[in-house]
Design a protein around this motif. Structure first.
Motif, PDB file in Angstrom:
ATOM      1  N   GLU A 146       0.817  -1.208   0.000  1.00 42.68           N
ATOM      2  CA  GLU A 146       0.000   0.000   0.000  1.00 42.68           C
ATOM      3  C   GLU A 146       0.853   1.260   0.000  1.00 42.68           C
ATOM      4  O   GLU A 146       0.459   2.293  -0.571  1.00 42.68           O
ATOM      5  N   ALA A 147       2.026   1.197   0.614  1.00 37.01           N
ATOM      6  CA  ALA A 147       2.910   2.365   0.661  1.00 37.01           C
ATOM      7  C   ALA A 147       3.255   2.862  -0.730  1.00 37.01           C
ATOM      8  O   ALA A 147       3.382   4.068  -0.969  1.00 37.01           O
TER       9      ALA A 147
ATOM     10  N   LEU B 181       1.343   2.797  -3.271  1.00 33.97           N
ATOM     11  CA  LEU B 181       0.173   3.475  -3.833  1.00 33.97           C
ATOM     12  C   LEU B 181      -0.051   4.840  -3.198  1.00 33.97           C
ATOM     13  O   LEU B 181      -0.709   5.707  -3.784  1.00 33.97           O
ATOM     14  N   LEU B 182       0.481   5.046  -2.018  1.00 31.85           N
ATOM     15  CA  LEU B 182       0.323   6.322  -1.323  1.00 31.85           C
ATOM     16  C   LEU B 182       1.405   7.326  -1.705  1.00 31.85           C
ATOM     17  O   LEU B 182       1.202   8.535  -1.577  1.00 31.85           O
ATOM     18  N   ARG B 183       2.534   6.835  -2.187  1.00 35.61           N
ATOM     19  CA  ARG B 183       3.649   7.716  -2.533  1.00 35.61           C
ATOM     20  C   ARG B 183       3.327   8.472  -3.819  1.00 35.61           C
ATOM     21  O   ARG B 183       3.139   7.858  -4.872  1.00 35.61           O
ATOM     22  N   PRO B 184       3.284   9.813  -3.802  1.00 36.34           N
ATOM     23  CA  PRO B 184       2.886  10.596  -4.988  1.00 36.34           C
ATOM     24  C   PRO B 184       4.016  10.749  -6.010  1.00 36.34           C
ATOM     25  O   PRO B 184       4.513  11.852  -6.245  1.00 36.34           O
TER      26      PRO B 184
ATOM     27  N   ARG C  39       0.719  14.674  -7.511  1.00 33.45           N
ATOM     28  CA  ARG C  39      -0.610  14.128  -7.250  1.00 33.45           C
ATOM     29  C   ARG C  39      -1.346  13.740  -8.527  1.00 33.45           C
ATOM     30  O   ARG C  39      -1.992  12.695  -8.590  1.00 33.45           O
TER      31      ARG C  39
ATOM     32  N   THR D 172      -2.498   9.959  -9.410  1.00 34.23           N
ATOM     33  CA  THR D 172      -3.921   9.656  -9.557  1.00 34.23           C
ATOM     34  C   THR D 172      -4.186   8.934 -10.877  1.00 34.23           C
ATOM     35  O   THR D 172      -4.949   7.960 -10.928  1.00 34.23           O
TER      36      THR D 172
ATOM     37  N   ILE E 163      -8.039   5.405  -2.062  1.00 31.80           N
ATOM     38  CA  ILE E 163      -6.846   6.247  -2.117  1.00 31.80           C
ATOM     39  C   ILE E 163      -7.042   7.357  -3.148  1.00 31.80           C
ATOM     40  O   ILE E 163      -6.651   8.514  -2.928  1.00 31.80           O
TER      41      ILE E 163
ATOM     42  N   LEU F 127      -9.185  10.025  -1.632  1.00 33.27           N
ATOM     43  CA  LEU F 127      -8.441  10.816  -0.651  1.00 33.27           C
ATOM     44  C   LEU F 127      -7.521  11.822  -1.345  1.00 33.27           C
ATOM     45  O   LEU F 127      -7.363  12.953  -0.883  1.00 33.27           O
ATOM     46  N   LYS F 128      -6.926  11.405  -2.457  1.00 32.48           N
ATOM     47  CA  LYS F 128      -6.027  12.297  -3.196  1.00 32.48           C
ATOM     48  C   LYS F 128      -6.806  13.436  -3.848  1.00 32.48           C
ATOM     49  O   LYS F 128      -6.278  14.522  -4.060  1.00 32.48           O
TER      50      LYS F 128
END
Length: 281
Positions: free
Chosen positions: A171-172, A174-177, A181, A185, A275, A278-279
């Motif tokens: 998951e990390a 997928l969270l790293r931009p 952004r 996305t 995610i 949230l973005k």
């Protein structure tokens, strides 16, 4: 033990010839005498360390008494092995380990890619790949060529009879931009689209799973029709392949564990959607 791997096409053809010899109950020495080769030459050919020409394969098939459709199929495979792929021009700009990886991907029937920090290369959009390469210090003049190469590798996923791909992503990643952004996305939307393909399975390792076996590093398992599977491990400065059965089995066991730790495909896609939301907020 990691070592320089045989070529993908050589392994495929060699595995076919090995299966033929065993089916006929011949030892390496007896088969080599019948063909007119040394036992060492036959052994290297069967292991994919030497690619036989179509003429040589015809000799082997004659010695083994192979006729009809099976003979034509194997001769076609031999001729294909002699034809360079798009990644194999004579003055290739691609380093040998990368050419080996592309060749193995093209021959694989199933690919399992475990990634911790990044989206797997076979699933990246150009903008994401470009941002990764720029951050890795790759010279700007080389980046576009490398991005094009990565996109070319992805063609195997949409060809007729594509390989099955299992992508296990932390998951990390997928969270790293990566790339900002907007790029990230778009990359997440791309994963959603790919997850709808019948040959692609995406599973996410959630952060709340804590420590897991993939934290030791990313890896890819490549499986083939007849040839034995192998494992690819890549770093910033090196690419290595593992093909000894006991070591490959350790990676396979790790994937079995990660399947239990990761979210199933439907919940993984739902997490990706969360995610994205949230973005966008």
């Amino acid at each position: 033990m990691a070592r320089k791997a045989a070529t993908a096409r050589g392994r495929t053809l060699g595995a076919e010839l090995l299966a033929l010899r065993k089916h006929r109950g011949l030892t390496t020495r007896a088969a080599a005498e019948r063909i007119g080769w040394t036992a060492a030459t036959l052994n290297r050919t069967e292991n994919g360390l030497r690619v036989a020409t179509a003429e040589e394969v015809a000799t082997v098939l004659g010695a083994y008494g192979v006729v009809g459709g099976e003979r034509e199929r194997l001769l076609a495979l031999a001729r294909d092995a002699e034809t360079p792929g798009w990644w194999e021009p004579g003055d290739s700009i691609y380093p040998t380990p990368l050419k080996a990886l592309i060749g193995f991907e093209a021959q694989a029937t199933r690919i399992t890619n475990v990634e911790i920090s990044l989206v797997p290369g076979l699933l990246q959009i150009p903008e994401y790949a470009r941002a990764v390469m720029l951050a890795s210090g790759i010279p700007p003049l080389e980046i576009e060529t490398r991005v094009a190469t990565r996109m070319g590798r992805q063609a195997i996923l949409s060809r007729p009879q594509p390989p099955k791909l299992l992508a296990v992503i932390d998951e990390a990643a997928l969270l790293r931009p990566v790339g900002g952004r907007h790029v990230m996305t778009e990359q997440l939307h791309h994963l959603q689209r790919l997850a709808r393909k019948p040959n692609i399975e995406i599973r996410v390792l959630p952060l709340d799973a804590g420590a897991h076996s993939a934290l030791a590093g990313p890896f890819t398992i490549l499986e083939f029709g007849r040839a034995n599977p192998l494992v690819h491990q890549g770093g910033k400065r090196s690419i290595s392949f593992v093909d000894s059965a006991p070591e490959v089995a350790e990676f396979v066991a790790s994937v079995d564990t990660l399947r239990r730790t990761s979210l199933p495909p439907d919940r993984s896609v739902a997490l990706i959607a969360k995610i994205i939301a949230l973005k966008g907020s």
